[in-house]
Structure formats: C-alpha cells, structure tokens
Design a protein around this motif. Structure first.
Motif, mmCIF file in Angstrom:
data_model
loop_
_atom_site.group_PDB
_atom_site.id
_atom_site.type_symbol
_atom_site.label_atom_id
_atom_site.label_comp_id
_atom_site.label_asym_id
_atom_site.label_seq_id
_atom_site.Cartn_x
_atom_site.Cartn_y
_atom_site.Cartn_z
ATOM 1 N N VAL A 21 69.762 66.049 61.092
ATOM 2 C CA VAL A 21 69.195 65.719 59.784
ATOM 3 C C VAL A 21 67.955 64.866 59.995
ATOM 4 O O VAL A 21 68.032 63.790 60.580
ATOM 5 N N GLU A 22 66.833 65.370 59.531
ATOM 6 C CA GLU A 22 65.582 64.624 59.587
ATOM 7 C C GLU A 22 65.140 64.367 58.158
ATOM 8 O O GLU A 22 65.218 65.259 57.312
ATOM 9 N N GLN A 23 64.699 63.154 57.907
ATOM 10 C CA GLN A 23 64.296 62.798 56.558
ATOM 11 C C GLN A 23 62.902 62.195 56.601
ATOM 12 O O GLN A 23 62.649 61.269 57.354
ATOM 13 N N SER A 24 62.000 62.759 55.796
ATOM 14 C CA SER A 24 60.653 62.205 55.699
ATOM 15 C C SER A 24 60.001 62.673 54.405
ATOM 16 O O SER A 24 60.292 63.763 53.910
ATOM 17 N N ASP A 25 59.140 61.842 53.886
ATOM 18 C CA ASP A 25 58.378 62.167 52.673
ATOM 19 C C ASP A 25 59.259 62.624 51.514
ATOM 20 O O ASP A 25 58.906 63.552 50.787
ATOM 21 N N GLY A 26 60.429 62.006 51.368
ATOM 22 C CA GLY A 26 61.298 62.323 50.244
ATOM 23 C C GLY A 26 62.018 63.648 50.333
ATOM 24 O O GLY A 26 62.510 64.159 49.327
ATOM 25 N N ALA A 27 62.079 64.232 51.518
ATOM 26 C CA ALA A 27 62.783 65.509 51.694
ATOM 27 C C ALA A 27 63.557 65.480 53.004
ATOM 28 O O ALA A 27 63.278 64.681 53.881
ATOM 29 N N ALA A 75 76.734 80.757 53.131
ATOM 30 C CA ALA A 75 77.718 79.810 52.577
ATOM 31 C C ALA A 75 77.626 78.457 53.273
ATOM 32 O O ALA A 75 77.744 77.406 52.637
ATOM 33 N N ALA A 76 77.380 78.475 54.580
ATOM 34 C CA ALA A 76 77.235 77.224 55.328
ATOM 35 C C ALA A 76 75.984 76.474 54.868
ATOM 36 O O ALA A 76 75.996 75.248 54.740
ATOM 37 N N ALA A 77 74.909 77.190 54.594
ATOM 38 C CA ALA A 77 73.678 76.560 54.101
ATOM 39 C C ALA A 77 73.905 75.914 52.740
ATOM 40 O O ALA A 77 73.465 74.781 52.492
ATOM 41 N N THR A 78 74.610 76.595 51.874
ATOM 42 C CA THR A 78 74.921 76.048 50.554
ATOM 43 C C THR A 78 75.775 74.795 50.686
ATOM 44 O O THR A 78 75.530 73.787 50.016
ATOM 45 N N GLY A 122 74.993 66.281 50.645
ATOM 46 C CA GLY A 122 74.314 65.002 50.476
ATOM 47 C C GLY A 122 74.771 64.233 49.257
ATOM 48 O O GLY A 122 74.819 63.015 49.270
ATOM 49 N N GLY A 123 75.116 64.944 48.204
ATOM 50 C CA GLY A 123 75.583 64.288 46.991
ATOM 51 C C GLY A 123 74.480 63.542 46.261
ATOM 52 O O GLY A 123 74.755 62.710 45.409
ATOM 53 N N ASP A 124 73.221 63.818 46.584
ATOM 54 C CA ASP A 124 72.113 63.180 45.892
ATOM 55 C C ASP A 124 71.075 64.238 45.535
ATOM 56 O O ASP A 124 71.290 65.424 45.721
ATOM 57 N N ASP A 125 69.962 63.816 44.996
ATOM 58 C CA ASP A 125 68.970 64.787 44.533
ATOM 59 C C ASP A 125 67.776 64.931 45.471
ATOM 60 O O ASP A 125 66.713 65.364 45.067
ATOM 61 N N VAL A 126 67.958 64.597 46.738
ATOM 62 C CA VAL A 126 66.880 64.743 47.714
ATOM 63 C C VAL A 126 66.752 66.225 48.077
ATOM 64 O O VAL A 126 67.724 66.848 48.490
ATOM 65 N N PRO A 127 65.560 66.807 47.903
ATOM 66 C CA PRO A 127 65.392 68.219 48.268
ATOM 67 C C PRO A 127 65.620 68.436 49.760
ATOM 68 O O PRO A 127 65.233 67.602 50.575
ATOM 69 N N ALA A 128 66.253 69.549 50.081
ATOM 70 C CA ALA A 128 66.585 69.805 51.483
ATOM 71 C C ALA A 128 66.246 71.241 51.872
ATOM 72 O O ALA A 128 66.485 72.173 51.113
ATOM 73 N N THR A 129 65.705 71.355 53.063
ATOM 74 C CA THR A 129 65.522 72.650 53.700
ATOM 75 C C THR A 129 66.647 72.771 54.721
ATOM 76 O O THR A 129 66.861 71.856 55.510
ATOM 77 N N VAL A 130 67.362 73.881 54.693
ATOM 78 C CA VAL A 130 68.513 74.043 55.579
ATOM 79 C C VAL A 130 68.292 75.239 56.492
ATOM 80 O O VAL A 130 67.929 76.321 56.038
ATOM 81 N N ARG A 131 68.522 75.003 57.784
ATOM 82 C CA ARG A 131 68.471 76.077 58.783
ATOM 83 C C ARG A 131 69.868 76.198 59.380
ATOM 84 O O ARG A 131 70.425 75.213 59.845
#
Length: 106
Positions: free
Chosen positions: A50-56, A77-80, A86-95
């Motif tokens: 998990v990498e977090q930067s610039d609000g994403a 299904a794993a991506a979903t 996270g349980g929050d509203d931070v946008p996420a890109t999932v691979r």
C-alpha cells in the motif's frame, strides 16, 4: 482528504482479500527489500503493498487461484475487496497479480 494510514490499511486488505471466494493463497506483493528487512528484524509485515501519496492510494495484492476457478472473476472480486477494506473515502487504484494457479488437492 485524510484517511487511515497505509500501515493500518494493509492488514485489513490482507484479511479482505483472503476472505474472497476463489482466493486459495496470498503472497507478499511488497518490495523484496522491505520483506528482507522484516525477516532480519524479525518483524511481521502485511502481504499487501500500500502506497499513499497526494490523497490517493495504490494497492497491490498477489494471489493464488485454483486452476478450476476463473482467475479474472476471482481477481476482480479481490480488487473490490481490497478497495473496500480501507473503510474511508480515499480513492484507490488496485492491482491484483495472479501469481499462481493452485492445483486442486487430489
């Protein structure tokens, strides 16, 4: 936008992805250097990267899928599950990397 720190989100993602129907195994998606350090320091880390930067967030998980399951459906299904962990509203890109097709037990 503030969210849950990456160090707290990663174990939640591990649990969520492991619970997905069709995921047979989970593997570390984190960099080799981080895993080596944890092994030397005898620290247990999460499997998800998990990498977090610039609000994403950028989330990477690595799974094993049964050879009899549709890997694309399981990976979706794993991506979903990872995105929702996270349980929050931070946008996420999932691979999701399907690292192995696991042969069914005979």
């Amino acid at each position: 936008m503030t969210g849950i720190p990456a160090a707290e989100v990663a174990p939640r993602i591990d649990l969520a992805v492991t619970a997905v129907d069709g995921v047979r195994e989970c593997y570390s998606a984190r960099p080799v250097v981080a895993r080596a350090y944890e092994r030397v320091a005898d620290v247990e880390g999460s499997l998800a990267a998990v990498e977090q930067s610039d609000g994403a967030r950028a989330i990477t998980v690595c799974i094993g899928v049964s050879a009899v399951d549709d890997a694309a459906v399981v990976a979706s299904a794993a991506a979903t599950a990872a995105r929702g962990a996270g349980g929050d509203d931070v946008p996420a890109t999932v691979r999701v990397r399907v690292a192995r097709l696991v042969a069914p037990a005979s």
